[in-house]
Structure formats: structure tokens, C-alpha cells
Design a protein around this motif. Structure first.
Motif, PDB file in Angstrom:
ATOM      1  N   MET A 163       0.672  -1.317   0.024  1.00  0.00           N
ATOM      2  CA  MET A 163      -0.012  -0.149   0.049  1.00  0.00           C
ATOM      3  C   MET A 163       0.985   1.369  -0.124  1.00  0.00           C
ATOM      4  O   MET A 163       0.270   2.356   0.272  1.00  0.00           O
ATOM      5  N   SER A 164       2.205   1.053  -0.134  1.00  0.00           N
ATOM      6  CA  SER A 164       2.877   2.196  -0.496  1.00  0.00           C
ATOM      7  C   SER A 164       4.285   2.095  -1.427  1.00  0.00           C
ATOM      8  O   SER A 164       4.549   0.935  -1.590  1.00  0.00           O
ATOM      9  N   LEU A 165       4.877   3.236  -1.718  1.00  0.00           N
ATOM     10  CA  LEU A 165       5.875   3.040  -2.761  1.00  0.00           C
ATOM     11  C   LEU A 165       7.153   1.939  -2.103  1.00  0.00           C
ATOM     12  O   LEU A 165       7.807   1.143  -2.782  1.00  0.00           O
ATOM     13  N   LYS A 166       7.376   2.632  -0.914  1.00  0.00           N
ATOM     14  CA  LYS A 166       8.522   1.926  -0.218  1.00  0.00           C
ATOM     15  C   LYS A 166       8.455   0.467   0.221  1.00  0.00           C
ATOM     16  O   LYS A 166       9.370  -0.382   0.049  1.00  0.00           O
ATOM     17  N   GLU A 167       7.363  -0.107  -0.037  1.00  0.00           N
ATOM     18  CA  GLU A 167       7.214  -1.525   0.378  1.00  0.00           C
ATOM     19  C   GLU A 167       7.457  -2.406  -0.766  1.00  0.00           C
ATOM     20  O   GLU A 167       7.722  -3.500  -0.642  1.00  0.00           O
ATOM     21  N   ILE A 168       7.424  -1.863  -2.146  1.00  0.00           N
ATOM     22  CA  ILE A 168       7.739  -2.193  -2.998  1.00  0.00           C
ATOM     23  C   ILE A 168       9.335  -2.463  -3.604  1.00  0.00           C
ATOM     24  O   ILE A 168       9.857  -3.400  -3.912  1.00  0.00           O
ATOM     25  N   LEU A 169      10.020  -1.157  -3.078  1.00  0.00           N
ATOM     26  CA  LEU A 169      11.328  -1.082  -3.234  1.00  0.00           C
ATOM     27  C   LEU A 169      12.286  -1.761  -2.455  1.00  0.00           C
ATOM     28  O   LEU A 169      12.206  -1.986  -1.341  1.00  0.00           O
ATOM     29  N   ASN A 170      13.522  -2.053  -2.899  1.00  0.00           N
ATOM     30  CA  ASN A 170      14.549  -2.625  -2.319  1.00  0.00           C
ATOM     31  C   ASN A 170      15.674  -1.465  -2.279  1.00  0.00           C
ATOM     32  O   ASN A 170      16.528  -1.272  -2.979  1.00  0.00           O
ATOM     33  N   VAL A 171      15.290  -0.807  -0.963  1.00  0.00           N
ATOM     34  CA  VAL A 171      16.288   0.451  -0.784  1.00  0.00           C
ATOM     35  C   VAL A 171      17.422   0.163   0.053  1.00  0.00           C
ATOM     36  O   VAL A 171      17.469  -0.094   1.221  1.00  0.00           O
ATOM     37  N   PRO A 172      18.588   0.331  -0.393  1.00  0.00           N
ATOM     38  CA  PRO A 172      19.712   0.414   0.619  1.00  0.00           C
ATOM     39  C   PRO A 172      19.675   1.365   1.486  1.00  0.00           C
ATOM     40  O   PRO A 172      19.188   2.532   1.454  1.00  0.00           O
ATOM     41  N   THR A 173      20.075   1.030   2.677  1.00  0.00           N
ATOM     42  CA  THR A 173      20.073   1.661   4.027  1.00  0.00           C
ATOM     43  C   THR A 173      20.688   3.182   3.742  1.00  0.00           C
ATOM     44  O   THR A 173      20.090   4.205   3.822  1.00  0.00           O
ATOM     45  N   ASP A 174      21.678   3.504   2.849  1.00  0.00           N
ATOM     46  CA  ASP A 174      22.157   4.774   2.929  1.00  0.00           C
ATOM     47  C   ASP A 174      21.314   5.563   1.996  1.00  0.00           C
ATOM     48  O   ASP A 174      21.539   6.850   1.961  1.00  0.00           O
ATOM     49  N   LEU A 175      20.241   4.963   1.200  1.00  0.00           N
ATOM     50  CA  LEU A 175      19.609   5.768   0.191  1.00  0.00           C
ATOM     51  C   LEU A 175      18.368   6.078   0.783  1.00  0.00           C
ATOM     52  O   LEU A 175      17.450   6.850   0.238  1.00  0.00           O
ATOM     53  N   GLU A 176      18.013   5.541   2.231  1.00  0.00           N
ATOM     54  CA  GLU A 176      16.559   5.699   2.569  1.00  0.00           C
ATOM     55  C   GLU A 176      16.211   7.050   2.684  1.00  0.00           C
ATOM     56  O   GLU A 176      14.782   7.419   2.443  1.00  0.00           O
ATOM     57  N   PRO A 177      17.126   7.925   3.363  1.00  0.00           N
ATOM     58  CA  PRO A 177      16.683   9.307   3.662  1.00  0.00           C
ATOM     59  C   PRO A 177      16.343   9.992   2.474  1.00  0.00           C
ATOM     60  O   PRO A 177      15.630  11.187   2.565  1.00  0.00           O
ATOM     61  N   PHE A 178      16.519   9.628   1.187  1.00  0.00           N
ATOM     62  CA  PHE A 178      16.399  10.397   0.008  1.00  0.00           C
ATOM     63  C   PHE A 178      15.363  10.094  -0.887  1.00  0.00           C
ATOM     64  O   PHE A 178      15.037  10.390  -1.966  1.00  0.00           O
ATOM     65  N   ILE A 179      14.614   8.858  -0.305  1.00  0.00           N
ATOM     66  CA  ILE A 179      13.745   8.331  -1.061  1.00  0.00           C
ATOM     67  C   ILE A 179      12.098   8.473  -0.739  1.00  0.00           C
ATOM     68  O   ILE A 179      12.018   8.459   0.710  1.00  0.00           O
ATOM     69  N   SER A 180      11.270   9.337  -1.492  1.00  0.00           N
ATOM     70  CA  SER A 180      10.424   9.756  -1.134  1.00  0.00           C
ATOM     71  C   SER A 180       9.242   8.703  -0.987  1.00  0.00           C
ATOM     72  O   SER A 180       9.155   7.780  -2.063  1.00  0.00           O
ATOM     73  N   ASP A 181       8.197   8.394  -0.112  1.00  0.00           N
ATOM     74  CA  ASP A 181       7.318   7.430  -0.113  1.00  0.00           C
ATOM     75  C   ASP A 181       5.894   8.010  -0.814  1.00  0.00           C
ATOM     76  O   ASP A 181       5.782   9.175  -1.048  1.00  0.00           O
ATOM     77  N   TYR A 182       5.326   7.085  -1.255  1.00  0.00           N
ATOM     78  CA  TYR A 182       3.711   7.541  -1.866  1.00  0.00           C
ATOM     79  C   TYR A 182       2.765   6.472  -1.534  1.00  0.00           C
ATOM     80  O   TYR A 182       2.985   5.106  -2.099  1.00  0.00           O
ATOM     81  N   LYS A 183       2.008   6.734  -0.474  1.00  0.00           N
ATOM     82  CA  LYS A 183       0.882   5.709  -0.235  1.00  0.00           C
ATOM     83  C   LYS A 183      -0.101   5.892  -0.868  1.00  0.00           C
ATOM     84  O   LYS A 183      -0.671   6.963  -1.642  1.00  0.00           O
ATOM     85  N   ILE A 184      -1.023   4.898  -1.096  1.00  0.00           N
ATOM     86  CA  ILE A 184      -2.225   4.756  -1.769  1.00  0.00           C
ATOM     87  C   ILE A 184      -3.461   4.365  -0.931  1.00  0.00           C
ATOM     88  O   ILE A 184      -3.289   4.037   0.485  1.00  0.00           O
ATOM     89  N   ASN A 185      -4.704   4.943  -1.090  1.00  0.00           N
ATOM     90  CA  ASN A 185      -5.716   4.850  -0.424  1.00  0.00           C
ATOM     91  C   ASN A 185      -6.680   3.624  -0.844  1.00  0.00           C
ATOM     92  O   ASN A 185      -7.290   3.767  -1.921  1.00  0.00           O
ATOM     93  N   VAL A 186      -6.645   2.443  -0.010  1.00  0.00           N
ATOM     94  CA  VAL A 186      -7.476   1.417  -0.525  1.00  0.00           C
ATOM     95  C   VAL A 186      -8.601   1.291   0.537  1.00  0.00           C
ATOM     96  O   VAL A 186      -8.630   1.233   1.670  1.00  0.00           O
ATOM     97  N   PHE A 187      -9.467   0.865   0.044  1.00  0.00           N
ATOM     98  CA  PHE A 187     -10.819   0.862   0.779  1.00  0.00           C
ATOM     99  C   PHE A 187     -11.499  -0.587   0.435  1.00  0.00           C
ATOM    100  O   PHE A 187     -11.959  -0.833  -0.592  1.00  0.00           O
ATOM    101  N   GLU A 188     -11.561  -1.556   1.419  1.00  0.00           N
ATOM    102  CA  GLU A 188     -12.099  -2.728   1.351  1.00  0.00           C
ATOM    103  C   GLU A 188     -13.651  -2.709   1.691  1.00  0.00           C
ATOM    104  O   GLU A 188     -14.035  -2.642   2.540  1.00  0.00           O
ATOM    105  N   LEU A 189     -14.408  -2.501   0.528  1.00  0.00           N
ATOM    106  CA  LEU A 189     -15.679  -2.358   0.516  1.00  0.00           C
ATOM    107  C   LEU A 189     -16.587  -3.391   1.065  1.00  0.00           C
ATOM    108  O   LEU A 189     -17.679  -3.126   1.867  1.00  0.00           O
ATOM    109  N   ALA A 190     -16.135  -4.670   0.913  1.00  0.00           N
ATOM    110  CA  ALA A 190     -16.964  -5.758   1.736  1.00  0.00           C
ATOM    111  C   ALA A 190     -16.585  -6.091   3.270  1.00  0.00           C
ATOM    112  O   ALA A 190     -17.296  -6.726   3.875  1.00  0.00           O
ATOM    113  N   TRP A 191     -15.714  -5.032   3.676  1.00  0.00           N
ATOM    114  CA  TRP A 191     -15.507  -4.930   5.246  1.00  0.00           C
ATOM    115  C   TRP A 191     -15.706  -3.760   5.720  1.00  0.00           C
ATOM    116  O   TRP A 191     -15.224  -3.296   6.773  1.00  0.00           O
ATOM    117  N   LEU A 192     -16.730  -2.785   5.156  1.00  0.00           N
ATOM    118  CA  LEU A 192     -17.063  -1.523   5.579  1.00  0.00           C
ATOM    119  C   LEU A 192     -17.818  -1.673   6.992  1.00  0.00           C
ATOM    120  O   LEU A 192     -18.515  -2.716   7.002  1.00  0.00           O
TER     121      LEU A 192
END
Length: 287
Positions: A131-160
Motif C-alpha cells: 500500500m506504499s511505494l517503499k514496500e515495493i522498493l529494495n532500498v539500500p540503507t544509505d539511500l533511505e533518507p532520500f527516497i520519497s514514499d507514496y501511499k495509496i488509499n485502499v478501501f475494502e468495500l466488503a469490510w466496511l
């Protein structure tokens, strides 16, 4: 899948339904977005993979939320029947194109925000994919501070929650109820509602369920609700037509499965199978 996608888009494209979805999922049911303040937005955009090829991408439904002549936000809906671990990348593509398009507009001051709501229609399993960009990426520790995350808004309609379902004032409430029923296999009470897009709701339900008796019950309940709220009941012929359409879909699906099995067996040609089962050749030979 294409048929489900089509009927989902049709219902959500109505301004009253679109505004209702946004108000319930983003604003806890408060009437923040008025249907009269929505205008259709361009859903198709292009991107270049290399120097020669240009590819297209299309959102499911998108609208501009306006306040007079001021644009407040671009809001897009993306329908998902199955969890997609790469959904953050897809949403970034859609949102990035919408932001890029603002450069072509005559902006007087600042850009307006782009928001995407991922509507998950699945009923058998929860959304446990990224549910976010960083969960997909394999980010080296040294690069972590420079990587912007991008979160998505998922709504599970059957579980409202019950509160969320009852907060819907448009016909989308009924969609939420259908999904709850499909997930739990238990009845869920209907609330008095003047169905405005009953045919679209039924079309959506018939492509999501294989239970013919359940469809009949839904039609009966919709008719009773329409009558009690002063609406016009569907005629017996309209009900029969819808039931027949549902049954025809199920019969055709079984015929296509049988045709593929016959074809794999190799005893009959595709043309012979087509005549035998009374279905077009392309329905079981196309990939």
C-alpha cells in the motif's frame, strides 16, 4: 472481468454516486462534496516507454471537484477485484499524469491536489498487498533518507463498518450491502432508499454472483423498496428479462468451459464444437 469493470464504471460515473463514495470514505459521511460541484475529467493519458513507443493508460472514473470557477481537487476511482502488489506504481502513474496535465492549464496560483481512491470489490480475502511505494522498493540503507514514499488509499468495500454502510445516501449503499452479503453469506437489512439506478445495481450484482435465487431476492427487495418510497415497480417482464439475462450468462460460461475441454481433447474441430454448443468460435479459442 471486462463486464464487471464496465458496470462498476457506469454506476460510479453518476455524480450523486461519485460524491457519496467520496463523502463516506474520505469525510465519514459528512456532505463535503456536492454532486453539482463535480465535472467529468479526462481519464486517458499517455506515457513514453522508449524513444519510439507511446503507451496509454486509463483511469476507471475521474472527476474535478469545483468551487465555482476554482478547482479544489482532481479525484479518481480505481476498481480492483483482486489485490495487486504493484498498485502503488499504477496509482503513481495515474496521479503523475494528472499533475503533469495541470501544466497545460492556465493556473493562476497553485496547482490543485490529485487524490485516488482504490475501491476493492473482493469478498474472499483482505487486501494484504503493498500500500506504499517503499514496500515495493529494495532500498539500500544509505539511500533511505532520500527516497520519497507514496501511499495509496485502499478501501475494502466488503469490510466496511455498519456505520459506513448506513452513511451512504446514494445507490452505492446497496453495493456495499451486496458485498457484505457475498462475504458473510448472511442477510443484511436494507434501509429505505429511493433507488435511482436500480438497473445498474442489478447488472453489477449479476456479474458478481452465481446465486440465481439471491438475484431473485434482490429484485424483490428492490421492488418493495421502490414501492414503499413511492417509486415505480419494475414490471414482471422486466424482472423476468433480468433473471433470464443472469441465467444466460451462467449457461454461456459453462458452454465455453465445455468447449475448451472438447477442443483440448482434439476429437472435434473448433467449428464442430461451435455448432454443437451454439456458441461462437472466438468465445473459446481467443486468448
Amino acid at each position: 472481468m471486462a463486464e464487471k469493470d464496465k458496470v462498476q464504471k457506469t454506476l460510479e460515473s453518476y455524480n450523486d454516486v461519485f460524491a457519496d463514495i467520496v463523502n463516506v470514505l474520505l469525510f465519514e459521511g459528512r456532505k463535503v462534496v456536492d454532486e453539482n460541484d463535480l465535472t467529468d475529467a479526462q481519464t486517458f493519458s499517455y506515457y513514453k516507454m522508449d524513444k519510439k513507443k507511446i503507451h496509454g493508460q486509463e483511469r476507471d472514473v475521474a472527476k474535478i471537484w469545483n468551487n465555482g470557477e476554482i478547482r479544489i481537487s482532481f479525484i479518481g476511482l480505481e476498481n480492483q477485484m483482486k489485490p495487486d502488489k504493484f498498485m502503488p506504481l499504477r496509482v503513481i502513474g495515474y496521479d503523475g499524469a494528472a499533475y503533469r496535465n495541470q501544466l497545460n492549464e492556465e493556473l493562476k496560483d497553485k496547482c490543485y491536489p490529485v487524490i485516488t481512491l482504490v475501491l476493492y470489490f473482493g469478498t474472499k480475502r483482505r487486501w494484504k498487498k503493498h500500500m506504499s511505494l517503499k514496500e515495493i522498493l529494495n532500498v539500500p540503507t544509505d539511500l533511505e533518507p532520500f527516497i520519497s514514499d507514496y501511499k495509496i488509499n485502499v478501501f475494502e468495500l466488503a469490510w466496511l463498518t455498519d456505520k459506513q454502510i448506513q452513511s451512504f445516501t446514494s445507490d452505492f449503499r446497496y453495493v456495499a450491502i451486496l458485498l457484505r452479503r457475498l462475504r458473510t453469506r448472511r442477510p443484511y437489512p436494507l434501509s429505505t432508499n429511493n433507488y435511482k439506478h436500480a438497473r445498474e445495481i442489478i447488472d453489477l450484482f449479476t456479474v458478481m454472483s452465481q446465486n440465481n435465487r439471491e438475484v431473485e431476492l434482490i429484485l424483490e427487495e428492490i421492488n418493495n423498496e421502490k414501492a414503499s418510497s413511492g417509486g415505480t415497480r419494475m414490471t414482471e417482464k422486466e424482472v423476468d428479462d433480468m433473471i433470464n439475462r443472469f441465467e444466460d450468462r451462467g449457461a454461456q460460461k459453462k458452454a465455453i468451459e465445455a468447449a475448451k475441454a472438447f477442443l483440448a481433447d482434439g476429437k472435434y474441430t473448433a467449428e464442430e464444437i461451435s455448432v454443437l454448443l451454439k456458441i461462437p468460435v472466438e468465445s473459446f479459442t481467443s486468448k
